[in-house]
Motif scaffolding. Structure first.
Motif, mmCIF file in Angstrom:
data_model
loop_
_atom_site.group_PDB
_atom_site.id
_atom_site.type_symbol
_atom_site.label_atom_id
_atom_site.label_comp_id
_atom_site.label_asym_id
_atom_site.label_seq_id
_atom_site.Cartn_x
_atom_site.Cartn_y
_atom_site.Cartn_z
ATOM 1 N N LEU A 1 0.833 -1.196 0.000
ATOM 2 C CA LEU A 1 0.000 0.000 0.000
ATOM 3 C C LEU A 1 0.872 1.253 0.000
ATOM 4 N N LEU A 2 0.296 2.359 -0.486
ATOM 5 C CA LEU A 2 1.011 3.630 -0.558
ATOM 6 C C LEU A 2 0.425 4.645 0.411
ATOM 7 N N GLY A 3 1.316 5.458 1.005
ATOM 8 C CA GLY A 3 0.881 6.522 1.888
ATOM 9 C C GLY A 3 1.663 7.796 1.627
ATOM 10 N N LEU A 4 1.246 8.872 2.289
ATOM 11 C CA LEU A 4 1.877 10.179 2.159
ATOM 12 C C LEU A 4 2.214 10.707 3.537
ATOM 13 N N SER A 5 3.042 11.750 3.577
ATOM 14 C CA SER A 5 3.386 12.387 4.850
ATOM 15 C C SER A 5 3.467 13.890 4.669
ATOM 16 N N GLU A 6 2.958 14.617 5.651
ATOM 17 C CA GLU A 6 2.978 16.085 5.654
ATOM 18 C C GLU A 6 2.361 16.664 4.387
ATOM 19 N N VAL A 7 1.090 16.381 4.190
ATOM 20 C CA VAL A 7 0.381 16.897 3.024
ATOM 21 C C VAL A 7 -0.820 17.735 3.459
ATOM 22 N N THR A 8 -1.250 18.609 2.574
ATOM 23 C CA THR A 8 -2.460 19.393 2.779
ATOM 24 C C THR A 8 -3.644 18.628 2.200
ATOM 25 N N VAL A 9 -4.831 19.161 2.424
ATOM 26 C CA VAL A 9 -6.032 18.554 1.856
ATOM 27 C C VAL A 9 -5.954 18.560 0.337
ATOM 28 N N ASP A 10 -5.507 19.671 -0.231
ATOM 29 C CA ASP A 10 -5.416 19.758 -1.690
ATOM 30 C C ASP A 10 -4.385 18.775 -2.250
ATOM 31 N N GLU A 11 -3.250 18.646 -1.568
ATOM 32 C CA GLU A 11 -2.228 17.703 -2.024
ATOM 33 C C GLU A 11 -2.732 16.271 -1.940
ATOM 34 N N LEU A 12 -3.465 15.965 -0.881
ATOM 35 C CA LEU A 12 -4.037 14.626 -0.753
ATOM 36 C C LEU A 12 -5.015 14.354 -1.897
ATOM 37 N N ALA A 13 -5.840 15.330 -2.206
ATOM 38 C CA ALA A 13 -6.814 15.160 -3.283
ATOM 39 C C ALA A 13 -6.111 14.946 -4.625
ATOM 40 N N ARG A 14 -5.063 15.723 -4.891
ATOM 41 C CA ARG A 14 -4.322 15.557 -6.150
ATOM 42 C C ARG A 14 -3.666 14.180 -6.218
ATOM 43 N N ALA A 15 -3.095 13.755 -5.090
ATOM 44 C CA ALA A 15 -2.442 12.449 -5.055
ATOM 45 C C ALA A 15 -3.440 11.323 -5.305
ATOM 46 N N ARG A 16 -4.637 11.465 -4.772
ATOM 47 C CA ARG A 16 -5.640 10.413 -4.927
ATOM 48 C C ARG A 16 -6.142 10.293 -6.364
ATOM 49 N N GLU A 17 -5.908 11.333 -7.169
ATOM 50 C CA GLU A 17 -6.232 11.245 -8.586
ATOM 51 C C GLU A 17 -5.212 10.397 -9.337
#
Length: 274
Positions: A149-165
């Motif tokens: 599985l993949l995860g992120l660290s120290e992201v904003t809501v917008d960055e999370l949304a972009r990553a999920r695309e």
């Protein structure tokens, strides 16, 4: 409180984990003590341990392997990549170029002595590398069977949304505590999407509101750190705190917080600190 959470819908862990960043890795008594702490965490029922390439350039990963390999079936060790000693003077900097990510994942597999990293997190989004290249590389490694599985660290809501695309995101690791609510919107976004949220520095140092935390601790016969962790566990079922320490006594204190009950009135007072 729900004691367990299924990260990505398939990796079941106890919600109170352990952050290995503070474990000393140099040879000698300090390293022996660090190994004892890691082993004691597993003895106490911890099933989620967080580390990173940044922590000693992989030395922390090697320490955990020395302490815990072969790993119990229910133990998840997650690591992070994307910070490297590639600055002008060899200093650490954000670097998530594809070749760096591939190399750090391969190093982590070797150091942790595993064939697949079940949860791999991007330590930070590298502003100098297209996000599509960063996540695209990790997805390639995922398809190759090196990452689960993949995860992120120290992201904003917008960055999370972009990553999920671009990729399926199973976890987010941001700084967050009862006294540090900067990333409150990210917690809410993760809760809405069922994404695991791993707060680092979950026990904030003395700050505005610390007196109220201490007051609640006195009422329930606990320490302020335990109250801070209990509040996080009550915050949302997706919250998986990863407090770190290099001392067994402190570790045992932290783990005991999972059994601490706070009243609705006490939780309300703590909520108001944000």
């Amino acid at each position: 409180m729900t004691p367990d959470f299924r990260i990505g819908g398939r990796l079941t862990v106890r919600r109170l984990g352990f952050g290995a960043m503070h474990l000393p890795t140099e040879a000698g008594p300090a390293r022996d003590g660090a190994i004892a702490v890691a082993r004691r965490a597993v003895e106490l029922g911890v099933t989620l341990i967080d580390t990173a390439h940044l922590y000693g350039g992989g030395a922390n990963e090697e320490l955990l392997a020395e302490a815990l390999h072969p790993y119990p079936d229910d133990l998840l060790i997650t690591t992070k990549v994307g910070v490297a000693r590639t600055g002008p003077g060899g200093e650490w900097r954000l670097d998530a170029r594809p070749e760096i990510l591939r190399d750090q994942v391969d190093q982590a597999l070797r150091r942790l002595r595993v064939e697949r990293i079940e949860l791999l997190q991007l330590h930070r989004i590298d502003p100098e590398t297209p996000l599509a290249d960063q996540l695209g590389t990790l997805r390639e490694l995922q398809r190759a069977g090196k990452i689960g599985l993949l995860g992120l660290s120290e992201v904003t809501v917008d960055e999370l949304a972009r990553a999920r695309e671009l990729a399926e995101i199973a976890s987010v690791q941001n700084r967050y505590s009862v006294l540090d609510r900067e990333h409150e919107p990210v917690v809410d976004a993760c809760a809405s999407a069922g994404i695991a949220f791993l707060p680092w520095r979950p026990v904030a140092p003395a700050a505005a509101g610390a007196a109220e935390v201490a007051a609640v601790a006195g009422e329930v016969g606990a320490t302020p750190a335990q109250v801070a962790l209990a509040w996080l566990l009550a915050r949302s079922p997706v919250v998986l705190p990863i407090p770190g320490t290099g001392r067994i006594a402190h570790l045992e204190e932290n783990v005991a917080a999972a059994g601490l009950g706070l009243s609705a009135e006490q939780l309300g007072r703590l909520d108001a600190l944000g």
